[in-house]
Scaffold this motif. Sequence first.
Motif, PDB file in Angstrom:
ATOM      1  N   LYS A 120       1.637 -10.673  47.610  1.00  0.00           N
ATOM      2  CA  LYS A 120       2.696 -11.614  47.254  1.00  0.00           C
ATOM      3  C   LYS A 120       3.855 -10.875  46.596  1.00  0.00           C
ATOM      4  O   LYS A 120       3.671  -9.815  45.998  1.00  0.00           O
ATOM      5  CB  LYS A 120       2.158 -12.692  46.300  1.00  0.00           C
ATOM      6  CG  LYS A 120       1.045 -13.548  46.899  1.00  0.00           C
ATOM      7  CD  LYS A 120       0.572 -14.590  45.901  1.00  0.00           C
ATOM      8  CE  LYS A 120      -0.547 -15.441  46.502  1.00  0.00           C
ATOM      9  NZ  LYS A 120      -1.025 -16.477  45.531  1.00  0.00           N
ATOM     10  N   VAL A 121       5.046 -11.467  46.707  1.00  0.00           N
ATOM     11  CA  VAL A 121       6.234 -10.889  46.080  1.00  0.00           C
ATOM     12  C   VAL A 121       6.070 -10.931  44.565  1.00  0.00           C
ATOM     13  O   VAL A 121       5.711 -11.961  43.991  1.00  0.00           O
ATOM     14  CB  VAL A 121       7.495 -11.659  46.504  1.00  0.00           C
ATOM     15  CG1 VAL A 121       8.727 -11.117  45.780  1.00  0.00           C
ATOM     16  CG2 VAL A 121       7.681 -11.584  48.015  1.00  0.00           C
ATOM     17  N   GLY A 122       6.295  -9.787  43.929  1.00  0.00           N
ATOM     18  CA  GLY A 122       6.176  -9.706  42.475  1.00  0.00           C
ATOM     19  C   GLY A 122       4.805  -9.273  41.995  1.00  0.00           C
ATOM     20  O   GLY A 122       4.605  -9.089  40.793  1.00  0.00           O
ATOM     21  N   ALA A 123       3.855  -9.109  42.914  1.00  0.00           N
ATOM     22  CA  ALA A 123       2.515  -8.695  42.500  1.00  0.00           C
ATOM     23  C   ALA A 123       2.518  -7.222  42.108  1.00  0.00           C
ATOM     24  O   ALA A 123       3.309  -6.420  42.609  1.00  0.00           O
ATOM     25  CB  ALA A 123       1.523  -8.937  43.628  1.00  0.00           C
ATOM     26  N   GLU A 124       1.622  -6.851  41.205  1.00  0.00           N
ATOM     27  CA  GLU A 124       1.533  -5.476  40.756  1.00  0.00           C
ATOM     28  C   GLU A 124       0.777  -4.632  41.790  1.00  0.00           C
ATOM     29  O   GLU A 124      -0.171  -5.086  42.417  1.00  0.00           O
ATOM     30  CB  GLU A 124       0.799  -5.401  39.415  1.00  0.00           C
ATOM     31  CG  GLU A 124       1.540  -6.085  38.279  1.00  0.00           C
ATOM     32  CD  GLU A 124       0.821  -5.924  36.955  1.00  0.00           C
ATOM     33  OE1 GLU A 124      -0.240  -5.245  36.939  1.00  0.00           O
ATOM     34  OE2 GLU A 124       1.313  -6.439  35.936  1.00  0.00           O
ATOM     35  N   THR A 125       1.231  -3.408  41.972  1.00  0.00           N
ATOM     36  CA  THR A 125       0.580  -2.468  42.888  1.00  0.00           C
ATOM     37  C   THR A 125       0.365  -1.145  42.162  1.00  0.00           C
ATOM     38  O   THR A 125       0.905  -0.925  41.066  1.00  0.00           O
ATOM     39  CB  THR A 125       1.439  -2.237  44.143  1.00  0.00           C
ATOM     40  OG1 THR A 125       2.718  -1.707  43.750  1.00  0.00           O
ATOM     41  CG2 THR A 125       1.645  -3.533  44.904  1.00  0.00           C
ATOM     42  N   TRP A 126      -0.410  -0.276  42.762  1.00  0.00           N
ATOM     43  CA  TRP A 126      -0.674   1.027  42.159  1.00  0.00           C
ATOM     44  C   TRP A 126      -0.672   2.087  43.251  1.00  0.00           C
ATOM     45  O   TRP A 126      -0.823   1.783  44.438  1.00  0.00           O
ATOM     46  CB  TRP A 126      -2.016   1.014  41.422  1.00  0.00           C
ATOM     47  CG  TRP A 126      -3.177   0.611  42.262  1.00  0.00           C
ATOM     48  CD1 TRP A 126      -3.951   1.400  43.054  1.00  0.00           C
ATOM     49  CD2 TRP A 126      -3.682  -0.724  42.430  1.00  0.00           C
ATOM     50  NE1 TRP A 126      -4.907   0.674  43.695  1.00  0.00           N
ATOM     51  CE2 TRP A 126      -4.781  -0.628  43.321  1.00  0.00           C
ATOM     52  CE3 TRP A 126      -3.347  -1.979  41.910  1.00  0.00           C
ATOM     53  CZ2 TRP A 126      -5.507  -1.750  43.707  1.00  0.00           C
ATOM     54  CZ3 TRP A 126      -4.082  -3.072  42.294  1.00  0.00           C
ATOM     55  CH2 TRP A 126      -5.151  -2.963  43.177  1.00  0.00           C
TER      56      TRP A 126
END
Length: 232
Positions: free
Chosen positions: A39-45
């Motif tokens: 989703k837009v705005g979700a945190e990633t690593w």
Amino acid sequence: RRKADAEVQTARETLSSLEVAAPVAGVVLYKRDWGNELKVGAETWPGQPLLEVASLNRLQGQLRVGESDASGLVEGRPVRVSVSAMPGVALAGRIQKVAKVAETLVEDDPRKFFRVEVLLDAPPDLMTRLKPGMRLEGAIEVSRRQKAVVVPKCAVIQRENRFLAFVRGADGRYVERKIEIRDSDHGFYVVAGLKPGETVCLRHPYEKQELRLPDFNAPSMATRHRSIVIIG
């Protein structure tokens, strides 16, 4: 004006640094992680898979084979696949990869399945009609026997470490004969010790048979992917 031009240039440099070039041409698919969509705005690593690219130049499918049916699954074995959404369409291919560990499909279902990736041969006109995510049903050839004698499993009787079959003699009576099991499918045995044309009794001719209820825990048609033995 100079300030506005500087902001536009900064925005362009920022956008250009966010572009990602795919290694191959194809259809971009969102990567699902335990049922959660990106989703837009979700945190990633770093290192997290976000997208998948489905190549339109080759067709790769995935089959699930029951843990009890996984004998003989090796890379390179022939596969024949049908597409549920296209009746009458059959594709040939080979196993590309077999999962090392079996896994469950449903939380409340104890049965485990091996994930088998297959590479299929499809004509160019069919590739344009196929879509990622279509359901496949496949048969995997695990062995091939030439001029083999095949009998139903119900005709084979096991006594300790011996296998027997009852063969009709010249006088019309059935006599037991020791046989060897060379291969097996879910309903048949490939055997040695019998000759083509001989009459074999499908059950013990001199013992009472015990009636049994069907196995209601057997896998349904939706999850059944059985390997088969081809007899030439």
